[in-house]
Design an enzyme around this catalytic site. Structure first.
Site, PDB file in Angstrom:
ATOM      1  N   ASP A   1       0.849  -0.894   0.045  1.00 63.60           N
ATOM      2  CA  ASP A   1      -0.253   0.216   0.040  1.00 63.60           C
ATOM      3  C   ASP A   1       0.515   1.086   0.270  1.00 63.60           C
ATOM      4  O   ASP A   1       2.173   1.298   0.367  1.00 63.60           O
ATOM      5  CB  ASP A   1      -1.174  -0.230   1.381  1.00 63.60           C
ATOM      6  CG  ASP A   1      -2.188  -0.959   1.336  1.00 63.60           C
ATOM      7  OD1 ASP A   1      -1.940  -1.391   0.044  1.00 63.60           O
ATOM      8  OD2 ASP A   1      -2.277  -1.431   2.297  1.00 63.60           O
TER       9      ASP A   1
ATOM     10  N   ASP B   1      -6.805  -1.410  -5.309  1.00 71.54           N
ATOM     11  CA  ASP B   1      -8.425  -1.260  -3.912  1.00 71.54           C
ATOM     12  C   ASP B   1      -9.183  -0.289  -4.694  1.00 71.54           C
ATOM     13  O   ASP B   1     -10.436  -0.251  -4.729  1.00 71.54           O
ATOM     14  CB  ASP B   1      -7.338  -0.234  -2.761  1.00 71.54           C
ATOM     15  CG  ASP B   1      -6.642  -1.046  -2.090  1.00 71.54           C
ATOM     16  OD1 ASP B   1      -6.885  -2.518  -1.481  1.00 71.54           O
ATOM     17  OD2 ASP B   1      -5.680  -0.676  -1.052  1.00 71.54           O
TER      18      ASP B   1
END
Length: 182
Positions: free
Chosen positions: A127, A140
């Site tokens: 991330d 995402d």
């Protein structure tokens, strides 16, 4: 080849193209983040809105389920299979696009869990998009867009199958006949 077969081939090709392009974008962005950022380093992009912060997340969204990475991985595998099957079964190009984006998002994060595994299906997701309240990645974003688009398609009544299309046509015929008899 029948029209139905041509439409199916077209939907499968669209699904594959969107999924591959989205997956490549996700993996390239993660490779960039890992090469350009140190763990935990923050680079402000839009003050107060967006920063780049490299995080290796063992859990799901917002770090939930950090101790159940293997279960999240298994669910991602099931989701990828289900999304591919749904994409084949739908008659709607709009649903095909939604399923392709969701598939790419789920597969992109699953690839991370396999590539950065500390055990069987026990890896971490890369991330780096820090919104201040959450850190995520391009996969995402695809999952979020697919989710919102699915809600919109359900709200507007986009038919999923031929049965749905037939039911909509029957309902319209029933309403038209009822209006004419009134």
């Amino acid at each position: 080849m029948t029209n139905d077969q041509r439409r199916l081939r077209t939907r499968v090709a669209v699904f594959a193209c969107i999924a591959v392009v989205a997956l490549v974008l996700d993996q390239i962005s993660k490779a960039w983040a890992q090469s350009a950022l140190a763990d935990g380093q923050t680079v402000r992009v839009i003050p107060g809105m967006l920063s780049f912060t490299l995080v290796h997340n063992p859990g799901a969204s917002l770090g939930m389920g950090s101790n159940m990475t293997w279960l999240i991985s298994l669910l991602a595998i099931v989701a990828c299979v289900a999304l591919a099957v749904l994409a084949i079964r739908t008659i709607s190009m709009k649903w095909t696009v939604v399923f392709a984006l969701a598939f790419a998002g789920a597969l992109g994060n699953l690839i991370d869990r396999v590539m950065y595994a500390e055990g069987f299906l026990n890896g971490k997701v890369v991330d780096f998009l820090n919104y201040g309240w959450s850190v995520g990645n391009v996969a995402d974003i695809f999952l979020m867009v697919a989710g919102v688009a699915a809600v919109v398609l359900l709200f507007v009544g986009e038919p999923f199958s031929q049965k749905d299309l037939d039911e909509q046509a029957a309902e319209q015929t029933k309403q038209t006949t009822g209006d004419q008899n009134a």
